[in-house]
Scaffold this motif. Structure first.
Motif, PDB file in Angstrom:
ATOM      1  N   VAL A 111      -0.658  -7.809  63.042  1.00 51.64           N
ATOM      2  CA  VAL A 111      -1.686  -8.726  62.536  1.00 51.64           C
ATOM      3  C   VAL A 111      -1.206  -9.475  61.297  1.00 51.64           C
ATOM      4  O   VAL A 111      -1.955 -10.256  60.708  1.00 51.64           O
ATOM      5  N   ARG A 130      -2.655  -9.425  55.174  1.00 52.27           N
ATOM      6  CA  ARG A 130      -3.740 -10.334  55.535  1.00 52.27           C
ATOM      7  C   ARG A 130      -5.094  -9.644  55.496  1.00 52.27           C
ATOM      8  O   ARG A 130      -6.112 -10.293  55.684  1.00 52.27           O
ATOM      9  N   THR A 131      -5.082  -8.328  55.310  1.00 49.82           N
ATOM     10  CA  THR A 131      -6.306  -7.570  55.596  1.00 49.82           C
ATOM     11  C   THR A 131      -7.148  -7.232  54.372  1.00 49.82           C
ATOM     12  O   THR A 131      -8.211  -6.640  54.511  1.00 49.82           O
ATOM     13  N   ASP A 166      -4.627 -12.624  67.142  1.00 48.48           N
ATOM     14  CA  ASP A 166      -5.673 -13.321  66.400  1.00 48.48           C
ATOM     15  C   ASP A 166      -7.029 -12.809  66.872  1.00 48.48           C
ATOM     16  O   ASP A 166      -7.501 -13.164  67.940  1.00 48.48           O
ATOM     17  N   PRO A 167      -7.691 -11.964  66.021  1.00 52.35           N
ATOM     18  CA  PRO A 167      -8.938 -11.340  66.464  1.00 52.35           C
ATOM     19  C   PRO A 167     -10.053 -12.367  66.716  1.00 52.35           C
ATOM     20  O   PRO A 167     -10.982 -12.099  67.470  1.00 52.35           O
ATOM     21  N   HIS A 168      -9.952 -13.543  66.069  1.00 47.84           N
ATOM     22  CA  HIS A 168     -10.970 -14.570  66.267  1.00 47.84           C
ATOM     23  C   HIS A 168     -10.800 -15.286  67.594  1.00 47.84           C
ATOM     24  O   HIS A 168     -11.683 -16.003  68.038  1.00 47.84           O
ATOM     25  N   ALA A 214     -10.286 -13.137  59.723  1.00 46.57           N
ATOM     26  CA  ALA A 214     -10.461 -12.220  60.847  1.00 46.57           C
ATOM     27  C   ALA A 214      -9.706 -10.917  60.601  1.00 46.57           C
ATOM     28  O   ALA A 214     -10.221  -9.823  60.859  1.00 46.57           O
ATOM     29  N   ALA A 215      -8.485 -11.034  60.077  1.00 43.68           N
ATOM     30  CA  ALA A 215      -7.693  -9.821  59.824  1.00 43.68           C
ATOM     31  C   ALA A 215      -8.350  -8.946  58.763  1.00 43.68           C
ATOM     32  O   ALA A 215      -8.235  -7.715  58.792  1.00 43.68           O
ATOM     33  N   ALA A 254      -8.937 -18.926  59.086  1.00 42.40           N
ATOM     34  CA  ALA A 254      -9.700 -18.147  60.067  1.00 42.40           C
ATOM     35  C   ALA A 254      -8.946 -16.869  60.422  1.00 42.40           C
ATOM     36  O   ALA A 254      -9.543 -15.799  60.565  1.00 42.40           O
ATOM     37  N   LYS A 255      -7.631 -16.963  60.544  1.00 46.32           N
ATOM     38  CA  LYS A 255      -6.828 -15.777  60.874  1.00 46.32           C
ATOM     39  C   LYS A 255      -6.870 -14.750  59.743  1.00 46.32           C
ATOM     40  O   LYS A 255      -7.019 -13.545  59.979  1.00 46.32           O
ATOM     41  N   LEU A 276     -18.552 -11.901  60.189  1.00 51.34           N
ATOM     42  CA  LEU A 276     -17.396 -11.994  61.069  1.00 51.34           C
ATOM     43  C   LEU A 276     -17.284 -13.371  61.715  1.00 51.34           C
ATOM     44  O   LEU A 276     -16.386 -13.622  62.510  1.00 51.34           O
TER      45      LEU A 276
END
Lengths: 339, 339
Positions: free
Chosen positions: B40, A159-160, B12-14, A243-244, A239-240, A316
């Protein structure tokens, strides 16, 4: 309460009419991989020639993820396919799965169609049963599956990796399953599509039986910088992913691919329901611009429709959704929250 | 019923205060392996350098495998350790596990001690959390774990390799957990051991918290021709191992190792309860005679007591149990049947 620990999906040659053996008999035809050891052991072997094993796990609970009255064959398919969908999004080739069944009873009328449908999917997706566990429960039935896939070492699509400038793609169409559930529970969609049995059935089927995009796995592996499957709603899942990756995205609402049935219902139910409803089991991925043509070609060859819905941007903040006129669309509900 | 598919153990960082993130936060300290990707992603990576991955799965259900009133820390340990026990019996070194939690609610007073105890076992057994899924259930809670281990290619110790002449070994002591449950439910054992709180607590602890024999895995791998863990009762499990190997066995009842507490209770409760009760999580294995000395030495070095209780013999009949006078002991109930 009992002192025991559950009945493995293990056939007992000394006691072929025992309950364990009966259950194992349903599932033995699905254990086609040599690593399943014919379901005579309580562990399985997953061979590797140095590639990475991708592991994913997902459970479905009666009354939460499916209705007690749902046909057992659709429950079986859903339980396996939600896991296959994860493997596809990670660029992995299915290698097998283990199954935990928490059952109130072991009725043939339920287990037979359940096992048969699971067996069909085992063949369709080349994902054999490796083992499992059956436990009795006084409560709702539950099916927990852990599935395995293979990717070249260090190559799982995470996801990153999304970077500004990447295009955001989704496969297939979005929102069908959410509308299918709405049909099932007699919501607005049922009113709107009253008389259109074909559209209703299509949506219902999309809710009950995910169509995981395993055919796209090779193209995802080769070209995506980040990917996940859309299970909790496109908006929230995007969104996840952002964010990742430490990025944001700009998405054009009108580009979100809709089926004919969803297009017919969208003005009445609202787009938010479609992009936040979940259960799509499509793939959401970011693809660097230089790879987009090859990705599209790969998708075409795999027979999987893909649509670019926006762009990864720096920042972000949460992804920004705009309409055809460039106006911001505010989504209040990104995805289903669990408790 | 909802349209969603469960909340992965994904932070979930958001939305760090969201329910998913809260749950992930409990478990993130357990995800120490790089393949867990810090929780993550919705999949994990299990790296392999060409060795085989051993896969085992086992679930525990509230009210079936543990009491709703059992301390959460013992539930956590039991859920993981029943799987670790399988890895040990297969000669495998723990590599990690995935966790499916079906919860009615997400109370800190339950999740905190559950996660803390699981974390201690992660460290003790060097078996990190790789990922998981949390789902809500209206029914009994359930914990399903799939655990992974590593063995050299083609070397997993199965159930099928026992040969006539091999000695039959068990680790530790047998029947303690069954008696512990009997104490818990106010059975005969509670009467017999009335006043002996230490013995009662010992048996209770043996029931609640298995002590998997992972320290013995290397010796099992090097020397056993067949092995399994004793989870459904020694007598039934031995019958299964023999059946899978196409052999029989001759076992001397008086050689079955008993704890002091079990020895004090055995005449009142009967030996059958001890050898058929299950939940022992000891290792049962067959060892070729030429390997027995080395196996015993390896066990000694590992600090795991092992006892030879009989011999593998040719034939397909059920194992034969005899007493010190060589008279046959007929066991009516080999193990717990599930439904």
């Amino acid at each position: 309460m009992t002192a025991e620990n559950g009945a493995r999906l293990v056939a007992d040659p000394h006691n072929p009419s025992g309950e364990d053996s009966l259950i194992a008999r349903y599932f033995k035809p699905l254990a086609t991989d040599p690593g399943a050891l014919g379901l005579v052991d309580d562990a399985a072997v997953l061979a590797s020639s140095g590639e990475d094993i991708v592991v994913t796990t997902d459970a479905v609970v009666e009354g939460v993820h499916y209705l007690a009255t749902d046909p057992p064959d659709t429950i079986a398919r859903k339980a396996l396919r939600v896991n296959l969908s994860d493997l596809a999004a990670k660029g992995a080739t299915p290698a097998g799965f283990v199954l935990t069944l928490a059952l109130r009873s072991k009725e043939d009328s339920w287990l037979r169609p359940f096992a048969d449908a699971l067996g069909e999917d085992v063949r369709t997706f080349a994902c054999p049963l490796l083992g499992g566990d059956t436990v009795s429960t006084p409560g709702p039935q539950m099916i927990s599956i852990t599935a395995f896939g293979r990717v070249p070492k260090g190559r799982m699509v995470g996801r990153t990796g999304a970077r500004p400038g990447d295009l955001v793609f989704v496969t297939g169409t979005i929102g069908d399953a959410a509308l299918g559930l709405d049909v099932l529970t007699g919501g607005v969609t049922a009113d709107v599509l009253k008389g259109d049995r074909i559209a209703q059935d299509y949506l219902l089927d999309r809710y009950r039986v995910p169509r995981p995009r395993n055919a796209l796995a090779a193209a995802v592996l080769a070209h995506a910088s980040a990917a996940m499957d859309v299970s909790d709603g496109l908006a929230g899942d995007l969104a996840k992913l952002c964010a990742a990756s430490g990025v944001s995205a700009s998405v054009e609402v009108h580009r979100v691919p809709l089926s004919q049935a969803a297009a017919a219902a969208v003005s009445a139910v609202g787009l938010e329901k479609l992009v936040s409803g979940g259960d799509d089991y499509e793939i959401l991925c970011a693809v660097p611009e230089a790879h987009c043509d090859d990705f599209a070609r790969g998708a075409d060859q795999a027979g999987v429709p893909v649509t670019a819905i926006g762009t990864v941007v720096a920042g972000l903040q949460a992804p920004r959704w705009t309409d055809a006129q460039g106006r911001e669309v505010v989504l209040n509900r990104l995805s289903y929250s669990h408790f």
